[in-house]
Design a protein around this motif. Sequence first.
Motif, PDB file in Angstrom:
ATOM      1  N   TRP A  74       3.189   3.597  10.067  1.00 43.52           N
ATOM      2  CA  TRP A  74       2.670   3.532   9.203  1.00 43.52           C
ATOM      3  C   TRP A  74       0.842   4.037   9.923  1.00 43.52           C
ATOM      4  O   TRP A  74      -0.481   4.565   9.714  1.00 43.52           O
ATOM      5  CB  TRP A  74       1.707   1.673   8.713  1.00 43.52           C
ATOM      6  N   LEU A  75       1.793   3.687  11.349  1.00 42.56           N
ATOM      7  CA  LEU A  75       0.414   4.266  12.617  1.00 42.56           C
ATOM      8  C   LEU A  75      -0.090   5.518  11.916  1.00 42.56           C
ATOM      9  O   LEU A  75      -0.881   5.741  12.464  1.00 42.56           O
ATOM     10  CB  LEU A  75       0.616   3.209  13.779  1.00 42.56           C
ATOM     11  N   SER A  76       1.218   6.548  12.228  1.00 41.80           N
ATOM     12  CA  SER A  76       1.101   7.895  11.990  1.00 41.80           C
ATOM     13  C   SER A  76       0.203   8.163  10.829  1.00 41.80           C
ATOM     14  O   SER A  76      -0.876   8.898  10.716  1.00 41.80           O
ATOM     15  CB  SER A  76       2.629   8.518  11.428  1.00 41.80           C
ATOM     16  N   LEU A  77       0.235   7.684   9.682  1.00 42.25           N
ATOM     17  CA  LEU A  77      -0.742   7.736   8.378  1.00 42.25           C
ATOM     18  C   LEU A  77      -1.964   7.152   8.427  1.00 42.25           C
ATOM     19  O   LEU A  77      -3.378   7.919   7.834  1.00 42.25           O
ATOM     20  CB  LEU A  77      -0.386   7.083   7.094  1.00 42.25           C
ATOM     21  N   GLU A  78      -2.136   5.926   9.911  1.00 39.83           N
ATOM     22  CA  GLU A  78      -3.197   5.923  10.106  1.00 39.83           C
ATOM     23  C   GLU A  78      -4.381   7.696  10.676  1.00 39.83           C
ATOM     24  O   GLU A  78      -5.180   8.031  10.324  1.00 39.83           O
ATOM     25  CB  GLU A  78      -3.927   5.063  10.743  1.00 39.83           C
ATOM     26  N   TYR A  79      -3.403   7.951  11.846  1.00 42.56           N
ATOM     27  CA  TYR A  79      -3.871   8.866  12.225  1.00 42.56           C
ATOM     28  C   TYR A  79      -4.233  10.204  10.758  1.00 42.56           C
ATOM     29  O   TYR A  79      -4.960  11.394  11.785  1.00 42.56           O
ATOM     30  CB  TYR A  79      -2.898   9.888  13.493  1.00 42.56           C
ATOM     31  N   ILE A  80      -2.949  10.740  10.519  1.00 43.84           N
ATOM     32  CA  ILE A  80      -3.594  11.361   9.196  1.00 43.84           C
ATOM     33  C   ILE A  80      -4.651  11.049   8.167  1.00 43.84           C
ATOM     34  O   ILE A  80      -5.480  12.000   8.187  1.00 43.84           O
ATOM     35  CB  ILE A  80      -1.911  11.376   8.364  1.00 43.84           C
ATOM     36  N   ALA A  81      -4.886   9.962   7.887  1.00 43.76           N
ATOM     37  CA  ALA A  81      -6.292   9.920   7.186  1.00 43.76           C
ATOM     38  C   ALA A  81      -7.366  10.054   8.610  1.00 43.76           C
ATOM     39  O   ALA A  81      -8.051  10.594   7.988  1.00 43.76           O
ATOM     40  CB  ALA A  81      -6.260   8.212   6.967  1.00 43.76           C
ATOM     41  N   ALA A  82      -7.205   9.791   8.977  1.00 54.71           N
ATOM     42  CA  ALA A  82      -9.032  10.198  10.525  1.00 54.71           C
ATOM     43  C   ALA A  82      -8.784  11.136  10.801  1.00 54.71           C
ATOM     44  O   ALA A  82     -10.122  11.989  10.743  1.00 54.71           O
ATOM     45  CB  ALA A  82      -8.142   9.160  12.105  1.00 54.71           C
ATOM     46  N   SER A  83      -7.349  12.596  10.549  1.00 57.45           N
ATOM     47  CA  SER A  83      -8.150  13.761  10.876  1.00 57.45           C
ATOM     48  C   SER A  83      -8.121  14.136   9.474  1.00 57.45           C
ATOM     49  O   SER A  83      -8.888  14.902   9.097  1.00 57.45           O
ATOM     50  CB  SER A  83      -6.261  14.113  11.040  1.00 57.45           C
ATOM     51  N   ASN A  84      -8.112  13.938   8.033  1.00 57.84           N
ATOM     52  CA  ASN A  84      -8.324  13.832   7.039  1.00 57.84           C
ATOM     53  C   ASN A  84      -9.839  13.367   6.779  1.00 57.84           C
ATOM     54  O   ASN A  84     -10.921  13.262   5.580  1.00 57.84           O
ATOM     55  CB  ASN A  84      -7.797  13.294   5.480  1.00 57.84           C
ATOM     56  N   ARG A  85     -10.414  12.176   7.431  1.00 59.95           N
ATOM     57  CA  ARG A  85     -11.783  11.447   7.454  1.00 59.95           C
ATOM     58  C   ARG A  85     -12.052  11.444   6.136  1.00 59.95           C
ATOM     59  O   ARG A  85     -13.075  10.663   5.328  1.00 59.95           O
ATOM     60  CB  ARG A  85     -13.269  12.384   7.092  1.00 59.95           C
ATOM     61  N   ILE A  86     -10.649   9.811   5.836  1.00 67.90           N
ATOM     62  CA  ILE A  86     -11.134   9.203   5.307  1.00 67.90           C
ATOM     63  C   ILE A  86     -10.773   7.841   5.563  1.00 67.90           C
ATOM     64  O   ILE A  86      -9.479   7.944   6.517  1.00 67.90           O
ATOM     65  CB  ILE A  86     -10.081   9.284   4.253  1.00 67.90           C
ATOM     66  N   ASP A  87     -10.845   6.259   5.439  1.00 68.25           N
ATOM     67  CA  ASP A  87      -9.988   5.300   5.645  1.00 68.25           C
ATOM     68  C   ASP A  87      -8.697   4.444   4.960  1.00 68.25           C
ATOM     69  O   ASP A  87      -9.157   5.149   3.795  1.00 68.25           O
ATOM     70  CB  ASP A  87     -11.375   4.060   5.369  1.00 68.25           C
ATOM     71  N   LEU A  88      -7.932   4.591   5.857  1.00 65.33           N
ATOM     72  CA  LEU A  88      -7.071   3.348   5.492  1.00 65.33           C
ATOM     73  C   LEU A  88      -6.655   2.454   5.459  1.00 65.33           C
ATOM     74  O   LEU A  88      -7.329   1.729   6.426  1.00 65.33           O
ATOM     75  CB  LEU A  88      -5.807   4.501   6.005  1.00 65.33           C
ATOM     76  N   MET A  89      -7.027   2.084   4.611  1.00 64.72           N
ATOM     77  CA  MET A  89      -6.957   0.353   4.026  1.00 64.72           C
ATOM     78  C   MET A  89      -5.631  -0.299   3.656  1.00 64.72           C
ATOM     79  O   MET A  89      -4.900   0.616   2.975  1.00 64.72           O
ATOM     80  CB  MET A  89      -8.025  -0.203   3.994  1.00 64.72           C
ATOM     81  N   PHE A  90      -5.741  -1.262   3.703  1.00 63.15           N
ATOM     82  CA  PHE A  90      -4.572  -2.617   2.890  1.00 63.15           C
ATOM     83  C   PHE A  90      -4.958  -3.493   2.354  1.00 63.15           C
ATOM     84  O   PHE A  90      -5.674  -3.574   2.998  1.00 63.15           O
ATOM     85  CB  PHE A  90      -3.321  -2.874   4.451  1.00 63.15           C
ATOM     86  N   SER A  91      -3.893  -3.067   1.274  1.00 60.28           N
ATOM     87  CA  SER A  91      -3.541  -5.372   0.893  1.00 60.28           C
ATOM     88  C   SER A  91      -2.514  -5.288   1.672  1.00 60.28           C
ATOM     89  O   SER A  91      -1.682  -4.993   1.186  1.00 60.28           O
ATOM     90  CB  SER A  91      -4.034  -5.088  -1.113  1.00 60.28           C
ATOM     91  N   ALA A  92      -2.390  -6.928   1.671  1.00 59.88           N
ATOM     92  CA  ALA A  92      -1.606  -7.620   2.588  1.00 59.88           C
ATOM     93  C   ALA A  92      -1.362  -8.498   1.645  1.00 59.88           C
ATOM     94  O   ALA A  92      -2.101  -9.635   1.549  1.00 59.88           O
ATOM     95  CB  ALA A  92      -1.821  -7.899   3.561  1.00 59.88           C
ATOM     96  N   PHE A  93       0.294  -9.178   1.849  1.00 60.76           N
ATOM     97  CA  PHE A  93       0.338 -10.410   0.430  1.00 60.76           C
ATOM     98  C   PHE A  93       1.699 -11.243   1.549  1.00 60.76           C
ATOM     99  O   PHE A  93       1.883 -12.266   1.258  1.00 60.76           O
ATOM    100  CB  PHE A  93       1.358  -9.874  -0.034  1.00 60.76           C
ATOM    101  N   GLN A  94       1.433 -10.619   3.221  1.00 64.84           N
ATOM    102  CA  GLN A  94       2.612 -11.981   3.758  1.00 64.84           C
ATOM    103  C   GLN A  94       1.767 -11.658   5.049  1.00 64.84           C
ATOM    104  O   GLN A  94       1.064 -10.972   5.739  1.00 64.84           O
ATOM    105  CB  GLN A  94       3.759 -10.840   3.814  1.00 64.84           C
ATOM    106  N   PRO A  95       2.125 -12.697   5.779  1.00 61.26           N
ATOM    107  CA  PRO A  95       1.444 -13.145   7.199  1.00 61.26           C
ATOM    108  C   PRO A  95       1.791 -12.088   8.297  1.00 61.26           C
ATOM    109  O   PRO A  95       0.403 -11.828   8.604  1.00 61.26           O
ATOM    110  CB  PRO A  95       2.273 -14.155   7.421  1.00 61.26           C
ATOM    111  N   SER A  96       2.864 -11.067   8.751  1.00 61.00           N
ATOM    112  CA  SER A  96       2.732 -10.295   9.652  1.00 61.00           C
ATOM    113  C   SER A  96       2.244  -9.281   9.049  1.00 61.00           C
ATOM    114  O   SER A  96       1.919  -8.050   9.669  1.00 61.00           O
ATOM    115  CB  SER A  96       4.257 -10.169   9.925  1.00 61.00           C
ATOM    116  N   GLY A  97       2.069  -8.563   7.948  1.00 62.73           N
ATOM    117  CA  GLY A  97       1.534  -7.471   7.294  1.00 62.73           C
ATOM    118  C   GLY A  97      -0.663  -7.552   7.318  1.00 62.73           C
ATOM    119  O   GLY A  97      -0.813  -6.773   7.042  1.00 62.73           O
TER     120      GLY A  97
END
Length: 225
Positions: A74-97
Motif C-alpha cells: 500500500w505504501l508503494s501504491l501511495e508513491y505511485i499515486a503521488a507520482s500521478n498527482r492524485i491523493d490515495l485514500m482508504f475506507s477502513a473497517f478494522q482498528p489497525s486499518g
Amino acid sequence: MTYIIAEAGTNHAHKKEERRKELASKLIGAAASAGADAIKFQLFVPAENLFCPLPGDQERFYRWADTMLTRQEWLSLEYIAASNRIDLMFSAFQPSGALFAEEISSPFIKVASRAAIDYPYNRDYCYLISTGFGRPDRSPARYYLMQCEAKYPSTEKWRGEMPGFSDHSGDVAIGLDAIERGVSFLEVHFNIPGCDAGPDAPVCLQPADLKKLCERRNALMRMAS
C-alpha cells in the motif's frame, strides 16, 4: 471547486496475490488520467474483527480476502499515486486499518457510512463522513458530512444540505447535477475494463464518465475565475 473522489473500493480483488497491486496501480493511473483528485480503496487486514459489523459480512469476507495487500504494498501504491498527482485514500473497517489510513499523506480520511458511528476518530485528522447509516455521536474536530443513500444502486440527487455527496447510482448525470449546483466533495464508484467490481459493478462509472465529471468541474472553475 468540487473535490472528486473515484471510489475503487475492492475492484482490485484477485485470487492471485501478485495481481492485486498491479490492478490497484492501473485503477490509480486511470483515475488520475480522468482528472480525479483522489482515489479510494476499501482497506481490509487479516484476522481482525470489524468495528462496524453488518449481517452478511461472513459471505463478503471471501471477496475482502482477495483484496488484502501488505502495508509495504500500500505504501508503494501511495508513491505511485503521488507520482500521478492524485491523493490515495482508504475506507477502513478494522482498528489497525484505521491506524494505517492515518499514515497516508492524503488531506482527508474517508469514513464509509457503515462505519460512521463506530469509527475510532482521531481529532488530528480531517474526515469525510458518509451518512447512509447515521451520523457519529462523537465527532472529530475536523470533518465534512457527505449525503449518502444506504442502498445500491442509489436514486437520490444531492439535496445541498451537506457539503459532500457519496453517489452510488452509476449514472453520470447525478454527479454532473451535483457539480453544477456546487457540491464540495463528490464520491463516485469507479472501475476500469479488466477489473472485477463484483457486486458493485452496476454502480461503477467507467473512465470516460469520470472524465466527464472532472472536465465539467474544470470548466466551471474556469468560468468562475
